[in-house]
Write a protein that holds these residues in place. Structure first.
Motif, PDB file in Angstrom:
ATOM      1  N   LYS A  43       0.818  -1.213   0.000  1.00  9.36           N
ATOM      2  CA  LYS A  43       0.000   0.000   0.000  1.00  9.36           C
ATOM      3  C   LYS A  43       0.854   1.265   0.000  1.00  9.36           C
ATOM      4  N   LYS A  44       2.142   1.133   0.305  1.00  9.26           N
ATOM      5  CA  LYS A  44       3.055   2.275   0.312  1.00  9.26           C
ATOM      6  C   LYS A  44       3.827   2.424  -0.998  1.00  9.26           C
ATOM      7  N   LEU A  45       3.683   1.464  -1.917  1.00 13.13           N
ATOM      8  CA  LEU A  45       4.500   1.453  -3.130  1.00 13.13           C
ATOM      9  C   LEU A  45       3.971   2.348  -4.244  1.00 13.13           C
ATOM     10  N   ASN A  46       2.695   2.646  -4.264  1.00 16.19           N
ATOM     11  CA  ASN A  46       2.048   3.479  -5.282  1.00 16.19           C
ATOM     12  C   ASN A  46       2.068   2.876  -6.680  1.00 16.19           C
ATOM     13  N   PHE A  47       3.217   2.875  -7.354  1.00 13.39           N
ATOM     14  CA  PHE A  47       3.282   2.378  -8.733  1.00 13.39           C
ATOM     15  C   PHE A  47       4.436   1.390  -8.907  1.00 13.39           C
ATOM     16  N   GLU A  84      -1.064   0.811 -10.360  1.00 12.12           N
ATOM     17  CA  GLU A  84      -1.343   1.739  -9.268  1.00 12.12           C
ATOM     18  C   GLU A  84      -1.874   0.974  -8.059  1.00 12.12           C
ATOM     19  N   ILE A  85      -1.269   1.246  -6.908  1.00 14.82           N
ATOM     20  CA  ILE A  85      -1.745   0.669  -5.657  1.00 14.82           C
ATOM     21  C   ILE A  85      -2.074   1.823  -4.723  1.00 14.82           C
ATOM     22  N   THR A  86      -3.298   1.819  -4.215  1.00 17.59           N
ATOM     23  CA  THR A  86      -3.759   2.872  -3.320  1.00 17.59           C
ATOM     24  C   THR A  86      -4.456   2.230  -2.124  1.00 17.59           C
TER      25      THR A  86
END
Length: 141
Positions: free
Chosen positions: A90-94, A104-106
């Motif tokens: 969840k902290k990686l974004n892309f 995309e990870i949100t």
């Protein structure tokens, strides 16, 4: 919080868990089973059988009709490098996927979203990485 390391590989765990039968059939058809049974570490955001049920019939037919092309592309988009629990992804974004493009990870309302698909079965630990069950098949652009 991730559980202790599992005693089976990602491939074996997906096969034994009744929620991912469509995904494991697709992995076999596309020739990715040895990758998910290999050393890793990998993180797989695996669509559940319910997620496959949400795909339009034409889309599913197009994917399964081209296992070494379109299906392989979609499946590789669901694979990340490393052993990544939800608290990390969840902290990686892309992050870059095995397909070679980013996803995309949100996080929204406490739910981690992988390419817009909710992670509804998080942190299934395996000997060679991690599985997160997701509620939708994510099709790369």
């Amino acid at each position: 919080m991730p559980s202790a390391t599992g005693s089976a590989t990602i491939a074996e765990t997906l096969e034994a868990d009744g929620r991912f039968s469509h995904f494991i059939q697709s992995i076999r058809a596309a020739g990715l089973y040895p990758v998910l049974a290999g050393k890793g570490p990998l993180t797989v955001c695996a669509p559940t059988d319910a997620a496959f049920g949400l795909l339009p019939r034409e889309t599913l037919a197009a994917l399964t009709g081209d296992p070494q092309g379109r299906l392989l592309r979609v499946l590789q988009y669901h694979i990340l490098y490393g052993n990544l629990p939800c608290s990390t992804i969840k902290k990686l974004n892309f992050p870059k996927t095995r397909l070679g493009i980013t996803v995309e990870i949100t996080e929204k309302d406490g739910v981690v979203l992988f390419g817009g698909a909710p992670v509804n079965v998080p942190n299934i630990a395996c000997t060679n990485g991690m599985i997160h069950g997701i509620g939708r098949v994510v099709i790369p652009r």
